[in-house]
Design a protein around this motif. Sequence first.
Motif, PDB file in Angstrom:
ATOM      1  N   ALA A 239      51.399  33.543  38.910  1.00 13.99           N
ATOM      2  CA  ALA A 239      51.903  32.441  39.726  1.00 13.99           C
ATOM      3  C   ALA A 239      50.751  31.638  40.322  1.00 13.99           C
ATOM      4  CB  ALA A 239      52.813  32.991  40.814  1.00 13.99           C
ATOM      5  N   GLU A 240      49.689  32.342  40.785  1.00 12.34           N
ATOM      6  CA  GLU A 240      48.559  31.650  41.392  1.00 12.34           C
ATOM      7  C   GLU A 240      47.833  30.802  40.353  1.00 12.34           C
ATOM      8  OE1 GLU A 240      46.091  34.550  43.157  1.00 12.34           O
ATOM      9  OE2 GLU A 240      47.418  34.915  44.886  1.00 12.34           O
ATOM     10  N   ILE A 241      47.635  31.323  39.174  1.00 13.19           N
ATOM     11  CA  ILE A 241      46.968  30.548  38.120  1.00 13.19           C
ATOM     12  C   ILE A 241      47.780  29.296  37.793  1.00 13.19           C
ATOM     13  CG2 ILE A 241      46.301  30.573  35.675  1.00 13.19           C
ATOM     14  CD1 ILE A 241      44.391  32.103  37.484  1.00 13.19           C
ATOM     15  N   LYS A 242      49.077  29.482  37.760  1.00 18.18           N
ATOM     16  CA  LYS A 242      49.928  28.333  37.459  1.00 18.18           C
ATOM     17  C   LYS A 242      49.839  27.287  38.561  1.00 18.18           C
ATOM     18  CE  LYS A 242      53.952  28.767  35.704  1.00 18.18           C
ATOM     19  NZ  LYS A 242      55.365  29.113  35.476  1.00 18.18           N
ATOM     20  N   ARG A 243      49.770  27.747  39.813  1.00 21.13           N
ATOM     21  CA  ARG A 243      49.701  26.778  40.908  1.00 21.13           C
ATOM     22  C   ARG A 243      48.352  26.067  40.918  1.00 21.13           C
ATOM     23  NH1 ARG A 243      52.503  30.857  43.800  1.00 21.13           N
ATOM     24  NH2 ARG A 243      50.537  31.632  44.663  1.00 21.13           N
ATOM     25  N   GLU A 244      47.322  26.827  40.675  1.00 22.69           N
ATOM     26  CA  GLU A 244      45.988  26.222  40.715  1.00 22.69           C
ATOM     27  C   GLU A 244      45.797  25.195  39.594  1.00 22.69           C
ATOM     28  OE1 GLU A 244      43.328  29.468  40.474  1.00 22.69           O
ATOM     29  OE2 GLU A 244      43.772  30.236  42.488  1.00 22.69           O
ATOM     30  N   ASN A 245      46.395  25.375  38.502  1.00 21.93           N
ATOM     31  CA  ASN A 245      46.192  24.480  37.362  1.00 21.93           C
ATOM     32  C   ASN A 245      47.408  23.588  37.101  1.00 21.93           C
ATOM     33  OD1 ASN A 245      43.526  25.457  36.047  1.00 21.93           O
ATOM     34  ND2 ASN A 245      44.668  27.345  36.492  1.00 21.93           N
TER      35      ASN A 245
ATOM     36  N   GLN B 197      41.665  32.062  32.514  1.00 18.30           N
ATOM     37  CA  GLN B 197      41.481  32.375  33.939  1.00 18.30           C
ATOM     38  C   GLN B 197      42.274  33.619  34.341  1.00 18.30           C
ATOM     39  OE1 GLN B 197      42.629  28.824  36.056  1.00 18.30           O
ATOM     40  NE2 GLN B 197      40.718  27.716  35.534  1.00 18.30           N
ATOM     41  N   LEU B 198      43.492  33.708  33.796  1.00 25.43           N
ATOM     42  CA  LEU B 198      44.332  34.859  34.143  1.00 25.43           C
ATOM     43  C   LEU B 198      43.704  36.166  33.658  1.00 25.43           C
ATOM     44  CD1 LEU B 198      46.953  36.046  35.262  1.00 25.43           C
ATOM     45  CD2 LEU B 198      48.042  35.564  33.043  1.00 25.43           C
ATOM     46  N   LYS B 199      43.181  36.147  32.455  1.00 24.17           N
ATOM     47  CA  LYS B 199      42.572  37.362  31.916  1.00 24.17           C
ATOM     48  C   LYS B 199      41.341  37.752  32.714  1.00 24.17           C
ATOM     49  CE  LYS B 199      42.441  37.786  27.398  1.00 24.17           C
ATOM     50  NZ  LYS B 199      42.239  37.485  25.960  1.00 24.17           N
ATOM     51  N   GLU B 200      40.552  36.731  33.121  1.00 27.45           N
ATOM     52  CA  GLU B 200      39.373  37.034  33.935  1.00 27.45           C
ATOM     53  C   GLU B 200      39.790  37.627  35.275  1.00 27.45           C
ATOM     54  OE1 GLU B 200      37.238  33.426  34.261  1.00 27.45           O
ATOM     55  OE2 GLU B 200      36.429  33.481  32.218  1.00 27.45           O
ATOM     56  N   ARG B 201      40.819  37.036  35.865  1.00 25.75           N
ATOM     57  CA  ARG B 201      41.252  37.529  37.175  1.00 25.75           C
ATOM     58  C   ARG B 201      41.846  38.937  37.059  1.00 25.75           C
ATOM     59  NH1 ARG B 201      44.452  33.522  41.057  1.00 25.75           N
ATOM     60  NH2 ARG B 201      42.426  32.506  40.766  1.00 25.75           N
ATOM     61  N   LEU B 202      42.622  39.132  36.044  1.00 28.71           N
ATOM     62  CA  LEU B 202      43.213  40.468  35.891  1.00 28.71           C
ATOM     63  C   LEU B 202      42.145  41.523  35.628  1.00 28.71           C
ATOM     64  CD1 LEU B 202      46.383  39.663  33.740  1.00 28.71           C
ATOM     65  CD2 LEU B 202      46.297  40.217  36.173  1.00 28.71           C
ATOM     66  N   THR B 203      41.132  41.098  34.852  1.00 28.21           N
ATOM     67  CA  THR B 203      40.059  42.047  34.534  1.00 28.21           C
ATOM     68  C   THR B 203      39.267  42.428  35.770  1.00 28.21           C
ATOM     69  OG1 THR B 203      39.895  41.136  32.298  1.00 28.21           O
ATOM     70  CG2 THR B 203      38.035  42.440  33.106  1.00 28.21           C
ATOM     71  N   SER B 204      39.061  41.492  36.654  1.00 28.90           N
ATOM     72  CA  SER B 204      38.238  41.745  37.843  1.00 28.90           C
ATOM     73  C   SER B 204      39.026  42.313  39.007  1.00 28.90           C
ATOM     74  CB  SER B 204      37.547  40.440  38.281  1.00 28.90           C
ATOM     75  OG  SER B 204      38.528  39.448  38.605  1.00 28.90           O
ATOM     76  N   ASN B 205      40.301  41.965  39.116  1.00 30.84           N
ATOM     77  CA  ASN B 205      41.062  42.340  40.316  1.00 30.84           C
ATOM     78  C   ASN B 205      41.971  43.557  40.109  1.00 30.84           C
ATOM     79  OD1 ASN B 205      39.873  40.214  41.622  1.00 30.84           O
ATOM     80  ND2 ASN B 205      41.588  38.797  41.311  1.00 30.84           N
ATOM     81  N   VAL B 206      42.430  43.766  38.922  1.00 26.02           N
ATOM     82  CA  VAL B 206      43.373  44.866  38.678  1.00 26.02           C
ATOM     83  C   VAL B 206      42.609  46.054  38.070  1.00 26.02           C
ATOM     84  CG1 VAL B 206      45.490  45.554  37.500  1.00 26.02           C
ATOM     85  CG2 VAL B 206      45.212  43.202  38.297  1.00 26.02           C
ATOM     86  N   LYS B 207      42.793  47.183  38.677  1.00 26.68           N
ATOM     87  CA  LYS B 207      42.042  48.366  38.218  1.00 26.68           C
ATOM     88  C   LYS B 207      42.424  48.742  36.804  1.00 26.68           C
ATOM     89  CE  LYS B 207      41.353  50.337  42.800  1.00 26.68           C
ATOM     90  NZ  LYS B 207      41.596  51.490  43.683  1.00 26.68           N
ATOM     91  N   LYS B 208      43.687  48.660  36.515  1.00 28.34           N
ATOM     92  CA  LYS B 208      44.139  49.046  35.179  1.00 28.34           C
ATOM     93  C   LYS B 208      43.781  47.940  34.194  1.00 28.34           C
ATOM     94  CE  LYS B 208      48.097  51.392  33.185  1.00 28.34           C
ATOM     95  NZ  LYS B 208      49.493  51.793  33.416  1.00 28.34           N
ATOM     96  N   ASN B 209      43.361  48.316  33.027  1.00 31.13           N
ATOM     97  CA  ASN B 209      42.949  47.319  32.033  1.00 31.13           C
ATOM     98  C   ASN B 209      44.191  46.666  31.440  1.00 31.13           C
ATOM     99  OD1 ASN B 209      41.624  45.732  30.251  1.00 31.13           O
ATOM    100  ND2 ASN B 209      40.637  47.410  29.123  1.00 31.13           N
ATOM    101  N   VAL B 210      44.673  45.649  32.164  1.00 35.20           N
ATOM    102  CA  VAL B 210      45.917  44.990  31.784  1.00 35.20           C
ATOM    103  C   VAL B 210      45.767  44.255  30.467  1.00 35.20           C
ATOM    104  CG1 VAL B 210      47.649  43.297  32.501  1.00 35.20           C
ATOM    105  CG2 VAL B 210      46.591  44.799  34.189  1.00 35.20           C
ATOM    106  N   THR B 211      44.621  43.661  30.280  1.00 35.00           N
ATOM    107  CA  THR B 211      44.430  42.828  29.083  1.00 35.00           C
ATOM    108  C   THR B 211      44.481  43.634  27.799  1.00 35.00           C
ATOM    109  OG1 THR B 211      42.035  43.072  29.334  1.00 35.00           O
ATOM    110  CG2 THR B 211      43.054  41.148  30.362  1.00 35.00           C
ATOM    111  N   ASP B 212      44.230  44.944  27.891  1.00 36.41           N
ATOM    112  CA  ASP B 212      44.358  45.777  26.692  1.00 36.41           C
ATOM    113  C   ASP B 212      45.815  46.120  26.410  1.00 36.41           C
ATOM    114  OD1 ASP B 212      41.655  45.746  26.376  1.00 36.41           O
ATOM    115  OD2 ASP B 212      41.312  47.682  27.392  1.00 36.41           O
TER     116      ASP B 212
END
Length: 722
Positions: free
Chosen positions: A105-111, A136-151
């Motif tokens: 939601a934040e990525i969508k609002r920012e862009n 941007q979402l993948k970068e944020r998820l990678t840095s902020n979420v402990k679990k490797n969501v992008t995998d």
Amino acid sequence: MQTHPLLKKIRLFLSYRLFTNLIFVLLAIIVFGVLFSNVKPKSYNVDIYEVPENTIRAPKTITDDQKTQEKREKAIQEVEKVYIHKEEAINNSLTLIDSLVESVAEIKRENAPSEDEGNSQNESRQSSLLDKQLTQLKERLTSNVKKNVTDALNDKVLTTLLSATDEELQRVNTVVTTQVKYIMNNKVYDDQLDEAKLSLEQRISTFNFTGDLLTAAVRLGNLAIEPTEIYDNQKTEELKKEAEANVQPVKIIEGEVIVKSDQIITPDIYRQLELLGIISNDISLKPLIGLGIFIIVLMSSLYYFFYSWDISEEKKQNYLILTSIVFVVTLLLMKIVGLMEKLEINDIGFLFPAAFAGMIIRILLNERIAMIMVFILSACASLVFHNQLTGAIDIEVAMYTLFSGISGVLFLSNRDQRANILRAGFYVVIVNILIISFLILLRDAQFTSMEYVYYAIFALVSGIGSAILTIGFLPFFEAGFGILSAMRLVELSNPNHPLLKKLLTEAPGTYHHSVMVANLAEAACESIGANGLLARVGCYYHDVGKTKRPHFFIENQMNMENPHNHVSPETSKNIIISHATDGAEMLRKHKLPKEIVDIAEQHHGTTLLKFFYHKTLEQGNDVQEEAFRYPGPKPQSREAAVINIADSVEAAVRSMSSPTPEEIKKLVNNIINDRLQDGQFDECDLTLKQIQKVKHTLCETLNGIFHSRIEYPELKTKGEDK
């Protein structure tokens, strides 16, 4: 005690020690042979799927390792897995969903483009914007979420979420959060995670998500869901080990029915029979080795007793042979009663005459060896009467045999008459009843009235049977081993014995003299611990040789001239001396015991016939002193030595007129001192202390016999004064 001629011949070739050892070896072999069948493992010639002829029971208690292992494996399998509940799992999963949706939601609002740009934005610009948002979402998820969501979430899923409207995104968040929470509240085990994800997918599919949005919602839920119950391998293994340790070994109990006579032998039953070692060609030697050790202990105990017994080697061997025969005979009786177990009569061992061996050895030998024999037979009875179970022992029968045997020995304290044996047998019956009552009441079992009657009959037969067997076997042992028992002595003291009747009728003075000497000798022997009854009976027969020429002995010369006045001193000497050898010969002819014959030969020792010796010297004849001495031998036993003294003392005191205590004491001292100086007691074990006791006893007894009497005035008959 006389030695059998056969034993004498054997001893000519063997030393005493070797002969004794051979007796023990032979006895051990006999006992092993008798008890062998009672400890030999039974074997059965059976095979799988056969029906045995008889019911087979376990002869011993063993552990069934295979069954035990199966039981342990089952216990391990029944242990439930241990899981650790992860309290924070649900919150973590819900937080993950919220964080991911919020990031989208934040990525969508920012862009988000302006309203004008949004209306004029073409399709390529929208695609470029979406790529930018995805990056941007993948970068944020990678840095902020402990679990490797992008995998876990591919680009298509993230793009679908970025392309969704705010309402759709919120709805995905709500549905996924609700369903994940529901699934995880019902516990998710780590080995059931796939099932939980499938269930979640099915539940999310029920909501009206279309196309890629449904896939994204499912992928998001699968990402968020995780186990709430984590398997604890260490704790589970500990519980498995504990369960395995708590399993008791499976045992085949002694006496347990393995297979009945009408039952087919299954492979498992056959395996148990093999395990017990009762299949033919699979016999264990352990029971036989145990029996060997048992016999070694018994023989060692018996050997030590005889080794420490302070008697002559000849007597020791004779007593050993006698004890061995009694032991073997009793063991065979025990074996015969034991074979009656096939009649399936309960406690048939109580029928065994347990007191027989102890009673007969008590009479023939002594109390100590009788007690030892009772203990040994009690141990053997525990093997013979063991319900046909190999390696088992019957403690109840052992106790019964022990107490019955001990009572037989103790109640037979008076051994002078055969009637006392039967009386002791009745006392043994009472003890048997008490012991049986103790044993059956201790079981706390139910018995019928008839069973109580059986037990009473067993006790009666055992006690009376012991007495009857003792009475029956006693003459054979007395005759075979020449044992002079108290009962035999009492029988010999009967005045109706041919030799005593001959002595009474042909030499009444000698008979009276013998009775008087018997009283003195018996009292003296008992004072020093010697055999008083033997001394008494020996005195009855010691002068029986005088019956050949009774009138040449002063006690038989009543109102007649002394025949010695008409013969030479040498002839008188020969007549007097010959009464000892003649008496011994007569006793041997009538087969009297050796002890009585020895007393007749030794009661004068090698003493000197002083009267005739000095009479010969007075006549001027040159003679040797040895020619006027008795041939002997000198007394070899304490009884013969005491009789030597008593015989001379009684004759000397009787020749005195109104002897006083002082005169009697002086006379006794002179006679005993003369015997000591002449060396008459050198070959017997009579001590000086015992001689003093003999002196004192003889004086007291003689004072009682020859005490002064009050002389009453002579009464006149009617008419005498007229």
